[in-house]
Design a protein around this motif. Sequence first.
Motif, mmCIF file in Angstrom:
data_model
loop_
_atom_site.group_PDB
_atom_site.id
_atom_site.type_symbol
_atom_site.label_atom_id
_atom_site.label_comp_id
_atom_site.label_asym_id
_atom_site.label_seq_id
_atom_site.Cartn_x
_atom_site.Cartn_y
_atom_site.Cartn_z
ATOM 1 N N ALA A 44 -7.074 0.339 7.719
ATOM 2 C CA ALA A 44 -5.796 0.079 7.101
ATOM 3 C C ALA A 44 -5.829 -0.755 5.860
ATOM 4 C CB ALA A 44 -4.578 -0.479 8.188
ATOM 5 N N GLN A 45 -6.682 -2.048 5.837
ATOM 6 C CA GLN A 45 -6.837 -2.846 4.955
ATOM 7 C C GLN A 45 -7.393 -2.085 3.683
ATOM 8 O OE1 GLN A 45 -5.994 -5.826 3.788
ATOM 9 N NE2 GLN A 45 -7.767 -6.947 3.249
ATOM 10 N N ALA A 46 -8.466 -1.240 3.903
ATOM 11 C CA ALA A 46 -9.280 -0.522 2.949
ATOM 12 C C ALA A 46 -8.332 0.442 2.317
ATOM 13 C CB ALA A 46 -10.522 0.240 3.472
ATOM 14 N N ARG A 47 -7.537 1.215 3.016
ATOM 15 C CA ARG A 47 -6.485 2.219 2.481
ATOM 16 C C ARG A 47 -5.380 1.500 1.734
ATOM 17 N NH1 ARG A 47 -3.810 4.673 0.046
ATOM 18 N NH2 ARG A 47 -2.697 6.431 0.174
ATOM 19 N N CYS A 48 -5.016 0.215 2.160
ATOM 20 C CA CYS A 48 -3.935 -0.511 1.267
ATOM 21 C C CYS A 48 -4.604 -0.886 -0.119
ATOM 22 C CB CYS A 48 -3.375 -1.365 2.050
ATOM 23 S SG CYS A 48 -2.355 -0.863 3.534
ATOM 24 N N LEU A 49 -5.799 -1.098 -0.002
ATOM 25 C CA LEU A 49 -6.302 -1.827 -1.310
ATOM 26 C C LEU A 49 -6.338 -0.664 -2.176
ATOM 27 C CD1 LEU A 49 -8.185 -3.547 -3.100
ATOM 28 C CD2 LEU A 49 -10.301 -2.939 -1.935
ATOM 29 N N ILE A 50 -6.549 0.703 -1.927
ATOM 30 C CA ILE A 50 -6.624 1.919 -2.801
ATOM 31 C C ILE A 50 -4.998 2.045 -3.367
ATOM 32 C CG2 ILE A 50 -6.673 4.385 -2.865
ATOM 33 C CD1 ILE A 50 -8.769 4.170 -0.652
ATOM 34 N N ALA A 51 -4.158 1.783 -2.717
ATOM 35 C CA ALA A 51 -2.843 1.643 -2.906
ATOM 36 C C ALA A 51 -2.433 0.565 -3.983
ATOM 37 C CB ALA A 51 -1.563 1.688 -1.704
ATOM 38 N N GLU A 52 -2.835 -0.500 -3.533
ATOM 39 C CA GLU A 52 -2.870 -1.558 -4.627
ATOM 40 C C GLU A 52 -3.614 -1.547 -6.063
ATOM 41 O OE1 GLU A 52 -4.090 -6.161 -4.931
ATOM 42 O OE2 GLU A 52 -2.862 -5.611 -3.102
ATOM 43 N N VAL A 53 -4.565 -0.805 -5.966
ATOM 44 C CA VAL A 53 -5.433 -0.608 -7.268
ATOM 45 C C VAL A 53 -4.353 0.491 -7.908
ATOM 46 C CG1 VAL A 53 -7.286 0.411 -8.204
ATOM 47 C CG2 VAL A 53 -7.595 -1.210 -6.379
ATOM 48 N N ASP A 54 -4.016 1.550 -7.238
ATOM 49 C CA ASP A 54 -3.062 2.599 -7.888
ATOM 50 C C ASP A 54 -1.852 1.961 -8.594
ATOM 51 O OD1 ASP A 54 -5.007 4.469 -7.189
ATOM 52 O OD2 ASP A 54 -3.925 5.326 -5.476
ATOM 53 N N ARG A 55 -1.256 1.065 -7.906
ATOM 54 C CA ARG A 55 0.052 0.306 -8.365
ATOM 55 C C ARG A 55 -0.210 -0.393 -9.613
ATOM 56 N NH1 ARG A 55 0.913 -0.227 -3.117
ATOM 57 N NH2 ARG A 55 0.349 -2.142 -3.029
ATOM 58 N N LYS A 56 -1.477 -1.194 -9.584
ATOM 59 C CA LYS A 56 -2.050 -1.884 -10.940
ATOM 60 C C LYS A 56 -2.112 -1.120 -11.969
ATOM 61 C CE LYS A 56 -3.330 -6.238 -8.410
ATOM 62 N NZ LYS A 56 -4.409 -7.064 -8.130
ATOM 63 N N ALA A 57 -2.662 0.163 -11.916
ATOM 64 C CA ALA A 57 -2.928 1.151 -12.805
ATOM 65 C C ALA A 57 -1.224 1.371 -13.474
ATOM 66 C CB ALA A 57 -3.615 2.368 -12.498
ATOM 67 N N LEU A 58 -0.237 1.560 -12.789
ATOM 68 C CA LEU A 58 0.902 1.665 -13.225
ATOM 69 C C LEU A 58 1.700 0.639 -13.829
ATOM 70 C CD1 LEU A 58 2.346 3.711 -9.840
ATOM 71 C CD2 LEU A 58 1.610 4.711 -12.134
ATOM 72 N N ALA A 59 1.091 -0.686 -14.077
ATOM 73 C CA ALA A 59 1.672 -1.742 -14.857
ATOM 74 C C ALA A 59 2.202 -1.411 -15.892
ATOM 75 C CB ALA A 59 1.012 -2.857 -14.440
ATOM 76 N N ASP A 60 3.656 -1.822 -16.143
ATOM 77 C CA ASP A 60 4.102 -1.511 -17.667
ATOM 78 C C ASP A 60 4.757 -2.816 -17.989
ATOM 79 O OD1 ASP A 60 5.537 -0.966 -20.024
ATOM 80 O OD2 ASP A 60 6.679 0.657 -18.881
ATOM 81 N N TYR A 61 4.246 -3.636 -18.897
ATOM 82 C CA TYR A 61 4.546 -5.019 -19.252
ATOM 83 C C TYR A 61 5.718 -5.130 -20.426
ATOM 84 C CZ TYR A 61 0.924 -6.140 -15.972
ATOM 85 O OH TYR A 61 0.076 -6.207 -15.012
ATOM 86 N N ARG A 62 6.376 -3.850 -20.750
ATOM 87 C CA ARG A 62 7.186 -4.119 -21.698
ATOM 88 C C ARG A 62 8.471 -4.640 -21.488
ATOM 89 N NH1 ARG A 62 7.531 2.270 -23.048
ATOM 90 N NH2 ARG A 62 7.396 2.351 -20.786
ATOM 91 N N VAL A 63 9.148 -5.110 -22.186
ATOM 92 C CA VAL A 63 10.474 -5.661 -21.971
ATOM 93 C C VAL A 63 11.663 -4.435 -22.186
ATOM 94 C CG1 VAL A 63 12.270 -7.362 -22.639
ATOM 95 C CG2 VAL A 63 9.731 -7.701 -22.963
#
Length: 170
Positions: A44-63
Amino acid sequence: MKVILRTVLTITISLIVVMWVYGLFFASKQAVNKFDDRNWAAKAQARCLIAEVDRKALADYRVVDDLGATALAERAAIIDRATDTIEDFVKEFRVDLPSDPKGIAIVSLWLDDYEIYISDRRSFTNDLRNGINKRFAETPLQGLPISEKIATFAADNEMSYCKPPIDLSL
């Protein structure tokens, strides 16, 4: 009167000492939330890490205020994609539960909580699409945000990447 007071104080102090001795030397040190299937927790830890990496790739820092009329809808779409990463592992975990009875029972409850959290995120994005730009609000459980309960369970089972993201709490 002094004898009664002295007796009450002696009994009280004795009970406190007994409580501490029990707590320090005899009480179980295992977390209530911890289950036995450590292989499942590691997967589960390994699978959740994949999800976290995928979420970080979506980061949008625009206002959002500087992006025009479609900004809220764009933000909603990004949040939905981030929520999909959570929903995907929750679905996977439902199919492949831990092997021990306690694990099956409490992981199922943890996943129930995660589904409430996912629903909260989906409601938030629906509001964004309708032009409502309020703070993200989670379902409270016993006066605490549901994400705190989910995160505590993940921490107790050494699954730190399975804690809910804090992407909407800013």
